[in-house]
Motif scaffolding. Structure first.
Motif, mmCIF file in Angstrom:
data_model
loop_
_atom_site.group_PDB
_atom_site.id
_atom_site.type_symbol
_atom_site.label_atom_id
_atom_site.label_comp_id
_atom_site.label_asym_id
_atom_site.label_seq_id
_atom_site.Cartn_x
_atom_site.Cartn_y
_atom_site.Cartn_z
ATOM 1 N N THR A 289 3.869 -45.202 18.369
ATOM 2 C CA THR A 289 2.655 -44.394 18.304
ATOM 3 C C THR A 289 2.979 -43.001 17.788
ATOM 4 N N LEU A 290 4.065 -42.438 18.278
ATOM 5 C CA LEU A 290 4.472 -41.103 17.850
ATOM 6 C C LEU A 290 4.753 -41.061 16.345
ATOM 7 N N LEU A 291 5.496 -42.057 15.836
ATOM 8 C CA LEU A 291 5.762 -42.082 14.395
ATOM 9 C C LEU A 291 4.478 -42.302 13.605
ATOM 10 N N SER A 292 3.536 -43.056 14.160
ATOM 11 C CA SER A 292 2.263 -43.275 13.478
ATOM 12 C C SER A 292 1.491 -41.972 13.336
ATOM 13 N N ILE A 293 1.595 -41.102 14.333
ATOM 14 C CA ILE A 293 0.929 -39.801 14.252
ATOM 15 C C ILE A 293 1.595 -38.919 13.198
ATOM 16 N N VAL B 48 3.392 -30.109 12.608
ATOM 17 C CA VAL B 48 3.676 -29.034 11.650
ATOM 18 C C VAL B 48 4.896 -29.430 10.833
ATOM 19 N N PHE B 49 4.756 -29.361 9.518
ATOM 20 C CA PHE B 49 5.836 -29.748 8.611
ATOM 21 C C PHE B 49 6.051 -28.633 7.603
ATOM 22 N N ASN B 50 7.267 -28.111 7.565
ATOM 23 C CA ASN B 50 7.589 -26.991 6.678
ATOM 24 C C ASN B 50 6.615 -25.830 6.836
ATOM 25 N N GLY B 51 6.228 -25.579 8.066
ATOM 26 C CA GLY B 51 5.349 -24.459 8.356
ATOM 27 C C GLY B 51 3.877 -24.710 8.135
ATOM 28 N N HIS B 52 3.507 -25.933 7.720
ATOM 29 C CA HIS B 52 2.103 -26.247 7.442
ATOM 30 C C HIS B 52 1.601 -27.288 8.434
ATOM 31 N N ASP B 53 0.403 -27.081 8.931
ATOM 32 C CA ASP B 53 -0.212 -28.023 9.859
ATOM 33 C C ASP B 53 -0.703 -29.233 9.068
ATOM 34 N N ILE B 54 -0.150 -30.395 9.343
ATOM 35 C CA ILE B 54 -0.543 -31.618 8.629
ATOM 36 C C ILE B 54 -1.253 -32.591 9.561
ATOM 37 N N THR B 55 -1.704 -32.103 10.699
ATOM 38 C CA THR B 55 -2.327 -32.963 11.694
ATOM 39 C C THR B 55 -3.527 -33.700 11.113
ATOM 40 N N GLY B 56 -3.528 -35.009 11.239
ATOM 41 C CA GLY B 56 -4.677 -35.802 10.836
ATOM 42 C C GLY B 56 -4.763 -36.109 9.359
ATOM 43 N N LEU B 57 -3.806 -35.667 8.546
ATOM 44 C CA LEU B 57 -3.825 -36.032 7.127
ATOM 45 C C LEU B 57 -3.576 -37.531 6.982
ATOM 46 N N GLY B 58 -4.152 -38.148 5.955
ATOM 47 C CA GLY B 58 -3.935 -39.569 5.702
ATOM 48 C C GLY B 58 -2.492 -39.859 5.350
ATOM 49 N N ALA B 59 -2.092 -41.121 5.538
ATOM 50 C CA ALA B 59 -0.692 -41.502 5.327
ATOM 51 C C ALA B 59 -0.241 -41.237 3.899
ATOM 52 N N HIS B 60 -1.109 -41.463 2.900
ATOM 53 C CA HIS B 60 -0.700 -41.254 1.511
ATOM 54 C C HIS B 60 -0.454 -39.774 1.234
ATOM 55 N N ARG B 61 -1.235 -38.905 1.876
ATOM 56 C CA ARG B 61 -1.039 -37.461 1.684
ATOM 57 C C ARG B 61 0.233 -36.990 2.376
ATOM 58 N N VAL B 62 0.497 -37.523 3.572
ATOM 59 C CA VAL B 62 1.717 -37.161 4.283
ATOM 60 C C VAL B 62 2.941 -37.606 3.485
ATOM 61 N N CYS B 63 2.871 -38.801 2.898
ATOM 62 C CA CYS B 63 3.982 -39.298 2.089
ATOM 63 C C CYS B 63 4.243 -38.380 0.902
ATOM 64 N N ARG B 64 3.183 -37.950 0.249
ATOM 65 C CA ARG B 64 3.359 -37.097 -0.925
ATOM 66 C C ARG B 64 3.837 -35.693 -0.572
ATOM 67 N N LEU B 65 3.700 -35.320 0.697
ATOM 68 C CA LEU B 65 4.257 -34.050 1.147
ATOM 69 C C LEU B 65 5.746 -34.155 1.466
#
Length: 243
Positions: free
Chosen positions: A45-49, A62-79
């Motif tokens: 579940t944690l990795l899914s979040i 937070v990833f590299n100083g940016h809040d990515i909470t709730g972004l879709g999986a494709h957007r998270v991958c591209r980050l």
């Protein structure tokens, strides 16, 4: 690069998934970070979040100083965060090379996967993961370990900064586990990828991870060096039922 997760009630209970509570931790650049705990503790579940497959009801990622909470999986991958699932899901009708090329073309930060740089990247990943001789094989013809390796190669082709692994060694024999442990180290060292890794094979996680976090019923019960975590009374209780 840092991934930070913080906040009470990071994910509400959804169906059979556990609710995560008071889960706060950070992962630093170049770290191999282990995540262990009994079945149903909330690890996947944690990795899914983190990967954008589930949206938390509270807290933040937070990833590299940016809040990515709730972004879709494709957007998270591209980050720059890629995930390898516990059950392999490669494109079975495609070859090994085609599967990995898909990652270079569509998945990640670099949109130049069709050019010479992308092809060189795919070849380098195939060589690193020992798949070059099988690049023309249909994925449907591969054994479980090779299918998992293809999944990992496809994820790496997206040029991630962080690779999320969900029990990549489940069902492997001792020799395959030893090879996989070496592979995790090489991915970190040669590709400079940070790894967050769920694993039930204690030999592997204790022998490779630099820090380990233990979840039980959605809560963090230990976090630290593998040797310290292994001696923690709460961890022993969670796994063995007694301290």
């Amino acid at each position: 690069m840092t991934v930070v997760l913080e906040g009470r009630g990071l994910a509400r209970r959804f169906g059979g998934l556990p609710a995560l509570q008071d889960v706060t931790f950070d992962v630093s650049r170049g770290e191999i970070f282990g995540l262990i705990g009994p079945n149903g503790a909330g690890k996947s579940t944690l990795l899914s979040i983190v990967s954008g497959m589930l949206r938390p009801s509270a807290g933040s990622v937070v990833f590299n100083g940016h809040d990515i909470t709730g972004l879709g999986a494709h957007r998270v991958c591209r980050l720059g965060i890629a995930r390898v699932l516990q059950t392999p899901r490669p494109f079975m009708s495609m070859t090994v090379l085609e599967n990995v090329t898909v990652g270079a073309l569509f998945g990640g930060r670099d949109r130049g996967g069709a050019g010479a740089e992308g092809r060189d990247r795919v070849r380098r990943i195939l060589d690193l993961l020992g798949l070059r001789e099988k690049e023309g094989a249909s994925v449907s013809s591969l054994n479980l370990q090779d299918k998992r390796t293809v999944e990992m190669a496809r994820a790496l082709a997206t040029l991630p900064e962080v690779l999320l692994l969900d029990e990549p060694m489940a069902g492997l024999d001792p020799a395959e586990i030893d090879r996989s442990m070496g592979l995790v180290r090489r991915i970190r060292d040669e590709l400079e990828v940070t790894i967050v890794w769920i694993e039930h094979v204690m030999k592997a996680i204790m022998g490779v991870a630099e820090r380990v976090m233990v979840l039980n019923y959605g809560r963090v019960i230990a976090l630290g060096r593998p040797t310290d975590v292994a001696r923690d009374g709460q961890v022993i209780d969670a796994y063995l039922g007694r301290a």
